[in-house]
Design a protein around this motif. Structure first.
Motif: not given
Lengths: 441, 52
Positions: A134, A338, A436, A438
């Motif tokens: 990140r 990512r 990205g 998650s």
């Protein structure tokens, strides 16, 4: 009675005297007697220190000048198969461990040694803070939560804007050659004094092996020059819970918060904290807590690295989960990945327009994620027909219904001028673009 | 400064999905199903001091 005469060197032709036979030879042989009573009778009036006898019921004994002392039986504290003969301030016994355990040096143990389960994998991912998908400096607003370094999740309180960043440890003396650490900093001027916590919540499948076991958390830490907590305290924390795959900072079912306090200095130190995990635990999360005071100065931070959790009461030398950066990255990508490129024209995959404003793009994940990802972060993304035209979008989201742990369908919406059923790609609009996915707890 | 907005997506099969787009104010965005967002907001207030 004359004392025994000790060793005597005889020369050729010597004639033995009665005294030599008595004091050099007979008194210093091992004499056999049927019983103690027989010995007492035989040696009445001639006992001298250093005599040795053997009696079937007693074994080997020597006379110390005042009494007969058993030679063998009082020389060992061992009582059980597998016991080890060791030493504390006197000879001592270390009872045999359980099957499969190994012996480790332990300065805190009475004998300096202890039995411990063999060295295991360190289940703390990104324990040396090598993976920062990140970004290597994450701003976390006051009264918010968020992931920072991969797998590490934090929560802040009012007036506690923080920055979590990757730093070089810069120390090969007090650290075992660990390149990076995490710096957790309350930003200068912030006044919030609630506890700042950062935790790594394990999946239940990785937590259950610790249930009922004594575990030890070890880590290296140091403080910044303006570290504000009273007594420079840092709290190592081990949360346990009884739910399934929950985030500790969002609240474990059946939460138990175990913690202690260690005192930081500006020099790296290794700390340990041991607890017994409840037998019912199905969740576990190592964490760190900082209780700031006053207004943050320029360097109101601590740094931590080399975080390790293992079964046992002795911390073994630090090692990462996977031993390689590729292994650490792949392990972290189970939870978040990512996709990015340094190039402004990075192309993430081909899809098709199912209307004049929306495109569905399917991406193949490089590793199987924990679950189907549902949360997406992105920046500087647009649609394109390569070499022909680009199309700005107003939204990008995951279609959970057609996605899985191995692949995702991204829905790009809000474009104009698209032609239905024509192929379009997702691409960066700038080198800082990324997508990205998650699947975090 | 973060801003949130709802994003309505009509699927090829006519199904309509509602997502939340969080604008982080630095050209970075986060999107998630509205149900996921609502759940996170509910937990946010629980994510506070625990060890003290």
């Amino acid at each position: 009675m004359t004392a025994n005469a000790g060793y005597h060197a005889y020369a050729t032709g010597d004639v033995l005297t009665a005294a030599q036979v008595q004091y050099n030879l007979q008194n210093q042989t091992v004499m056999y007697f049927a019983s103690s009573a027989a010995r007492t009778t035989a040696l009445s009036g001639v006992l001298v220190e250093g005599m040795v006898s053997y009696i079937p019921a007693n074994g080997l004994e020597y006379y110390n000048g005042s009494a007969w002392v058993v030679v063998a039986a009082d020389q060992t504290p061992l009582t059980t198969k597998g016991d080890l003969f060791t030493y504390s301030t006197t000879d001592a016994r270390l009872a045999i461990g359980t099957n499969g355990q190994t012996l480790v040096a332990n300065s805190g143990a009475t004998t300096g040694n202890a039995w411990q389960d063999p060295v295991q994998q360190n289940p703390v991912l990104n324990s040396a803070f090598q993976v920062w998908q990140r970004g290597t400096s994450i701003s976390v607003a006051a009264s918010s939560t968020g992931y920072t370094a991969d797998r590490w999740y934090t929560a802040t309180n009012a007036n506690q804007a923080c920055t979590i960043s990757r730093q070089a440890t810069g120390d090969t003396t007090n650290l075992p050659n660990i390149q990076y650490c995490m710096r957790f900093q309350r930003n200068s001027g912030q006044t919030g004094t609630g506890q700042l916590t950062i935790a790594q919540s394990f999946e239940s499948v990785n937590a259950i092996p610790f249930a009922g076991k004594t575990v030890i958390l070890s880590f290296y830490a140091r403080a910044g020059a303006n570290y504000s907590p009273t007594s420079s305290a840092l709290l190592p924390i081990i949360y346990t819970g009884t739910g399934t795959d929950q985030n500790a900072l969002s609240g474990y079912t059946g939460n138990v918060t175990n913690y202690t306090s260690v005192t930081l200095t500006t020099t790296w130190q290794r700390f340990t904290y041991s607890i017994t995990v409840p037998i019912t635990a199905t969740e576990i999360a190592p964490a760190f807590g900082m209780n700031p005071t006053g207004t943050a100065g320029t360097n109101d931070y601590y740094e931590v690295t080399g975080v390790q959790l293992e079964v046992g009461s002795v911390a073994t030398p630090f090692h990462t989960f996977s031993a390689t950066i590729q292994g650490e990255l792949s392990a972290a990508q189970r939870y978040y990945m990512r996709l990015s490129s340094a190039g402004a024209s990075a192309n993430y995959g081909l899809g098709y327009a199912y209307s004049t404003t929306s495109v569905a793009n399917q991406l193949r994940n490089p590793v199987t994620m924990r679950i189907t990802p549902t949360t997406l972060d992105y920046s500087n993304i647009e649609l394109t027909i390569v070499g022909v035209s680009n199309y700005a979008i107003t939204g990008l989201a995951i279609d959970a219904g057609t996605s899985g742990p191995d692949y995702v369908t991204l829905l790009a919406t809000g474009a104009s001028g698209l032609t239905a059923n024509r192929p379009y790609s997702l691409k960066n609009t700038a080198a800082t673009g990324f997508i990205g996915l998650s699947a975090e707890l | 400064m973060e801003n949130t907005r709802e994003l309505f997506i009509e699927m090829p099969n006519g199904e309509r999905q509602t997502h939340i787009i969080i604008d982080h104010g630095n050209e970075q965005f986060t999107s998630m199903p509205k149900a996921t967002y609502d759940e996170q907001q509910a937990h946010l207030t629980e994510s506070v001091t625990k060890a003290k």
